[in-house]
Motif scaffolding. Sequence first.
Motif, PDB file in Angstrom:
ATOM      1  N   THR A 176      -1.540 -11.211   5.832  1.00 43.65           N
ATOM      2  CA  THR A 176      -2.219 -11.999   6.863  1.00 43.65           C
ATOM      3  C   THR A 176      -2.286 -11.239   8.179  1.00 43.65           C
ATOM      4  OG1 THR A 176      -0.228 -13.142   7.700  1.00 43.65           O
ATOM      5  CG2 THR A 176      -1.358 -14.133   5.817  1.00 43.65           C
ATOM      6  N   LEU A 177      -1.258 -10.452   8.455  1.00 42.28           N
ATOM      7  CA  LEU A 177      -1.276  -9.654   9.686  1.00 42.28           C
ATOM      8  C   LEU A 177      -2.203  -8.457   9.544  1.00 42.28           C
ATOM      9  CD1 LEU A 177      -0.297  -9.004  12.508  1.00 42.28           C
ATOM     10  CD2 LEU A 177       1.742  -7.947  11.512  1.00 42.28           C
ATOM     11  N   LEU A 178      -2.162  -7.822   8.399  1.00 43.01           N
ATOM     12  CA  LEU A 178      -3.016  -6.659   8.165  1.00 43.01           C
ATOM     13  C   LEU A 178      -4.483  -6.982   8.427  1.00 43.01           C
ATOM     14  CD1 LEU A 178      -3.121  -3.720   7.063  1.00 43.01           C
ATOM     15  CD2 LEU A 178      -3.412  -4.713   4.786  1.00 43.01           C
ATOM     16  N   ALA A 179      -4.891  -8.171   8.024  1.00 43.03           N
ATOM     17  CA  ALA A 179      -6.296  -8.570   8.197  1.00 43.03           C
ATOM     18  C   ALA A 179      -6.687  -8.699   9.668  1.00 43.03           C
ATOM     19  CB  ALA A 179      -6.548  -9.901   7.485  1.00 43.03           C
ATOM     20  N   ARG A 180      -5.699  -8.833  10.548  1.00 42.68           N
ATOM     21  CA  ARG A 180      -6.009  -9.036  11.969  1.00 42.68           C
ATOM     22  C   ARG A 180      -5.778  -7.797  12.829  1.00 42.68           C
ATOM     23  NH1 ARG A 180      -3.120 -12.864  14.846  1.00 42.68           N
ATOM     24  NH2 ARG A 180      -1.303 -12.874  13.472  1.00 42.68           N
ATOM     25  N   LEU A 181      -5.238  -6.737  12.248  1.00 36.49           N
ATOM     26  CA  LEU A 181      -4.962  -5.550  13.048  1.00 36.49           C
ATOM     27  C   LEU A 181      -6.266  -4.835  13.401  1.00 36.49           C
ATOM     28  CD1 LEU A 181      -1.799  -4.230  11.197  1.00 36.49           C
ATOM     29  CD2 LEU A 181      -1.911  -5.450  13.382  1.00 36.49           C
ATOM     30  N   PRO A 182      -6.428  -4.421  14.645  1.00 37.82           N
ATOM     31  CA  PRO A 182      -7.745  -3.989  15.116  1.00 37.82           C
ATOM     32  C   PRO A 182      -8.087  -2.524  14.874  1.00 37.82           C
ATOM     33  CG  PRO A 182      -6.214  -4.100  16.965  1.00 37.82           C
ATOM     34  CD  PRO A 182      -5.473  -4.597  15.755  1.00 37.82           C
ATOM     35  N   THR A 183      -7.126  -1.685  14.508  1.00 45.24           N
ATOM     36  CA  THR A 183      -7.428  -0.263  14.376  1.00 45.24           C
ATOM     37  C   THR A 183      -7.010   0.263  13.001  1.00 45.24           C
ATOM     38  OG1 THR A 183      -5.286   0.568  15.183  1.00 45.24           O
ATOM     39  CG2 THR A 183      -6.966   0.021  16.841  1.00 45.24           C
ATOM     40  N   THR A 184      -7.644   1.363  12.630  1.00 43.78           N
ATOM     41  CA  THR A 184      -7.309   2.009  11.359  1.00 43.78           C
ATOM     42  C   THR A 184      -5.854   2.441  11.338  1.00 43.78           C
ATOM     43  OG1 THR A 184      -9.578   2.783  11.068  1.00 43.78           O
ATOM     44  CG2 THR A 184      -7.858   3.967   9.856  1.00 43.78           C
ATOM     45  N   ALA A 185      -5.379   3.002  12.439  1.00 46.81           N
ATOM     46  CA  ALA A 185      -4.007   3.497  12.489  1.00 46.81           C
ATOM     47  C   ALA A 185      -3.010   2.372  12.276  1.00 46.81           C
ATOM     48  CB  ALA A 185      -3.751   4.196  13.821  1.00 46.81           C
ATOM     49  N   LEU A 186      -3.243   1.227  12.920  1.00 50.17           N
ATOM     50  CA  LEU A 186      -2.338   0.097  12.754  1.00 50.17           C
ATOM     51  C   LEU A 186      -2.387  -0.445  11.337  1.00 50.17           C
ATOM     52  CD1 LEU A 186      -2.831  -1.904  16.078  1.00 50.17           C
ATOM     53  CD2 LEU A 186      -0.761  -0.714  15.326  1.00 50.17           C
ATOM     54  N   ARG A 187      -3.583  -0.560  10.777  1.00 48.97           N
ATOM     55  CA  ARG A 187      -3.697  -1.071   9.409  1.00 48.97           C
ATOM     56  C   ARG A 187      -3.026  -0.128   8.419  1.00 48.97           C
ATOM     57  NH1 ARG A 187      -8.878  -2.456  11.388  1.00 48.97           N
ATOM     58  NH2 ARG A 187      -9.826  -0.621  10.412  1.00 48.97           N
ATOM     59  N   ARG A 188      -3.184   1.163   8.629  1.00 49.97           N
ATOM     60  CA  ARG A 188      -2.554   2.127   7.727  1.00 49.97           C
ATOM     61  C   ARG A 188      -1.031   2.005   7.804  1.00 49.97           C
ATOM     62  NH1 ARG A 188      -4.670   6.601   9.738  1.00 49.97           N
ATOM     63  NH2 ARG A 188      -6.513   6.487   8.402  1.00 49.97           N
ATOM     64  N   GLU A 189      -0.515   1.843   8.997  1.00 57.06           N
ATOM     65  CA  GLU A 189       0.932   1.700   9.160  1.00 57.06           C
ATOM     66  C   GLU A 189       1.438   0.445   8.468  1.00 57.06           C
ATOM     67  OE1 GLU A 189       4.756   2.306  10.087  1.00 57.06           O
ATOM     68  OE2 GLU A 189       3.176   3.731  10.640  1.00 57.06           O
ATOM     69  N   TRP A 190       0.730  -0.672   8.663  1.00 56.90           N
ATOM     70  CA  TRP A 190       1.220  -1.936   8.086  1.00 56.90           C
ATOM     71  C   TRP A 190       0.980  -2.004   6.594  1.00 56.90           C
ATOM     72  CZ3 TRP A 190       4.171  -3.961  11.642  1.00 56.90           C
ATOM     73  CH2 TRP A 190       4.845  -5.156  11.337  1.00 56.90           C
ATOM     74  N   ARG A 191      -0.043  -1.298   6.101  1.00 57.76           N
ATOM     75  CA  ARG A 191      -0.307  -1.291   4.660  1.00 57.76           C
ATOM     76  C   ARG A 191       0.857  -0.678   3.892  1.00 57.76           C
ATOM     77  NH1 ARG A 191      -5.117   0.807   4.932  1.00 57.76           N
ATOM     78  NH2 ARG A 191      -4.584   2.958   4.393  1.00 57.76           N
ATOM     79  N   ARG A 192       1.558   0.244   4.520  1.00 56.93           N
ATOM     80  CA  ARG A 192       2.718   0.850   3.873  1.00 56.93           C
ATOM     81  C   ARG A 192       3.775  -0.198   3.540  1.00 56.93           C
ATOM     82  NH1 ARG A 192       5.093   5.924   6.933  1.00 56.93           N
ATOM     83  NH2 ARG A 192       5.444   4.337   8.535  1.00 56.93           N
ATOM     84  N   ARG A 193       3.903  -1.219   4.364  1.00 54.39           N
ATOM     85  CA  ARG A 193       4.864  -2.291   4.088  1.00 54.39           C
ATOM     86  C   ARG A 193       4.472  -3.067   2.831  1.00 54.39           C
ATOM     87  NH1 ARG A 193       7.822  -4.474   9.057  1.00 54.39           N
ATOM     88  NH2 ARG A 193       7.622  -2.827  10.623  1.00 54.39           N
ATOM     89  N   LEU A 194       3.178  -3.286   2.656  1.00 55.15           N
ATOM     90  CA  LEU A 194       2.727  -3.962   1.442  1.00 55.15           C
ATOM     91  C   LEU A 194       3.107  -3.154   0.211  1.00 55.15           C
ATOM     92  CD1 LEU A 194      -0.835  -5.248   2.422  1.00 55.15           C
ATOM     93  CD2 LEU A 194       1.117  -6.655   1.774  1.00 55.15           C
ATOM     94  N   GLU A 195       2.909  -1.853   0.277  1.00 59.87           N
ATOM     95  CA  GLU A 195       3.251  -1.012  -0.863  1.00 59.87           C
ATOM     96  C   GLU A 195       4.759  -0.983  -1.094  1.00 59.87           C
ATOM     97  OE1 GLU A 195       1.509   2.804  -0.232  1.00 59.87           O
ATOM     98  OE2 GLU A 195      -0.539   2.094  -0.567  1.00 59.87           O
ATOM     99  N   ASP A 196       5.534  -1.024  -0.016  1.00 55.36           N
ATOM    100  CA  ASP A 196       6.990  -1.043  -0.178  1.00 55.36           C
ATOM    101  C   ASP A 196       7.438  -2.258  -0.978  1.00 55.36           C
ATOM    102  OD1 ASP A 196       7.314   1.282   1.256  1.00 55.36           O
ATOM    103  OD2 ASP A 196       7.899   0.297   3.124  1.00 55.36           O
ATOM    104  N   HIS A 197       6.772  -3.382  -0.782  1.00 54.19           N
ATOM    105  CA  HIS A 197       7.205  -4.614  -1.441  1.00 54.19           C
ATOM    106  C   HIS A 197       6.454  -4.890  -2.738  1.00 54.19           C
ATOM    107  CE1 HIS A 197      10.028  -5.960   1.628  1.00 54.19           C
ATOM    108  NE2 HIS A 197       9.196  -5.462   2.500  1.00 54.19           N
ATOM    109  N   ASP A 198       5.168  -4.578  -2.784  1.00 53.37           N
ATOM    110  CA  ASP A 198       4.383  -4.833  -3.995  1.00 53.37           C
ATOM    111  C   ASP A 198       4.352  -3.638  -4.940  1.00 53.37           C
ATOM    112  OD1 ASP A 198       3.675  -7.457  -3.679  1.00 53.37           O
ATOM    113  OD2 ASP A 198       1.743  -7.052  -2.736  1.00 53.37           O
ATOM    114  N   GLY A 199       4.767  -2.471  -4.475  1.00 45.41           N
ATOM    115  CA  GLY A 199       4.617  -1.268  -5.266  1.00 45.41           C
ATOM    116  C   GLY A 199       3.190  -0.735  -5.167  1.00 45.41           C
ATOM    117  N   ASP A 200       2.980   0.438  -5.719  1.00 46.17           N
ATOM    118  CA  ASP A 200       1.645   1.046  -5.654  1.00 46.17           C
ATOM    119  C   ASP A 200       1.046   1.285  -7.033  1.00 46.17           C
ATOM    120  OD1 ASP A 200       3.116   3.145  -6.610  1.00 46.17           O
ATOM    121  OD2 ASP A 200       2.753   4.487  -4.916  1.00 46.17           O
ATOM    122  N   GLY A 201       1.638   0.694  -8.061  1.00 46.17           N
ATOM    123  CA  GLY A 201       1.152   0.881  -9.419  1.00 46.17           C
ATOM    124  C   GLY A 201       1.852   1.990 -10.170  1.00 46.17           C
ATOM    125  N   SER A 202       2.492   2.901  -9.428  1.00 41.26           N
ATOM    126  CA  SER A 202       3.213   4.000 -10.079  1.00 41.26           C
ATOM    127  C   SER A 202       4.722   3.866  -9.915  1.00 41.26           C
ATOM    128  CB  SER A 202       2.763   5.348  -9.487  1.00 41.26           C
ATOM    129  OG  SER A 202       3.099   5.438  -8.109  1.00 41.26           O
TER     130      SER A 202
END
Length: 247
Positions: free
Chosen positions: A66-92
């Motif tokens: 929900t926060l990722l969808a509201r972040l205004p810049t690529t850099a911020l989204r890239r940083e927060w997306r890493r948290r999603l991968e930490d918890h959901d995994g990346d498929g590998s």
Amino acid sequence: MEGAGLQALSPDELEARLRAIGEERYHILHPFHRLLHDGRLSKGQVQAWALNRYYYQASIPRKDATLLARLPTTALRREWRRRLEDHDGDGSRPGGVERWLALTDGLGLDRDYVTSLAGILPGTVFAVDAYVHFVRDRTVLEAIASSLTEMFSPGIISERVSGMLRHYDFVSETTLAYFTPRLTQAPRDVEFALGYVKEHARTRAEQEAVLAALRFKCDLLWAQLDALHHAYVSPGLPPPGAFRPSA
């Protein structure tokens, strides 16, 4: 608005006040955690903790999305997306949610039962959903500030793992493998979030909102343990439909 008209804190003063909140309110101080870490819970009580904590772990990616969808810049989204991968995994590699299920597996809980959420305490659901809604509905600054309980997590993780391995013969390093990556992930996440908050909370009103966000997060973590303590320790009254330990 709280803080209006007051002089803004320096970034270092703001950090000191954030850390003081953890010293007073972080859930490492809760009586349930003292029992857990000191080996004074039964296996069934530890199962109840892990079962309920699963709902929190599984909801972290939801709140981050929900926060990722509201972040205004690529850099911020890239940083927060890493948290999603930490918890959901990346498929590998497995993420935190999968590793928590390995913990509940190791404690003898049926995985389908855990993921069904059928035995979760209402107090757990209310507290965790409040966190998801807070991050979804508040400002980006407040949402990021609410993650700063991670400033205090390395201490609780180290104490939890060492205490549980020492006191419980039904856990192992494999069972508790969820926690090992968090010892490096959490400080990395804190470095970003704390830096963001110190840079962007410029007015006293914004700083007070940041402090309130961290107090809120500490309070909802505490509330989850209140629910566990009431249901499974004292007076030991799990509500209808909740998990009932067999041991």
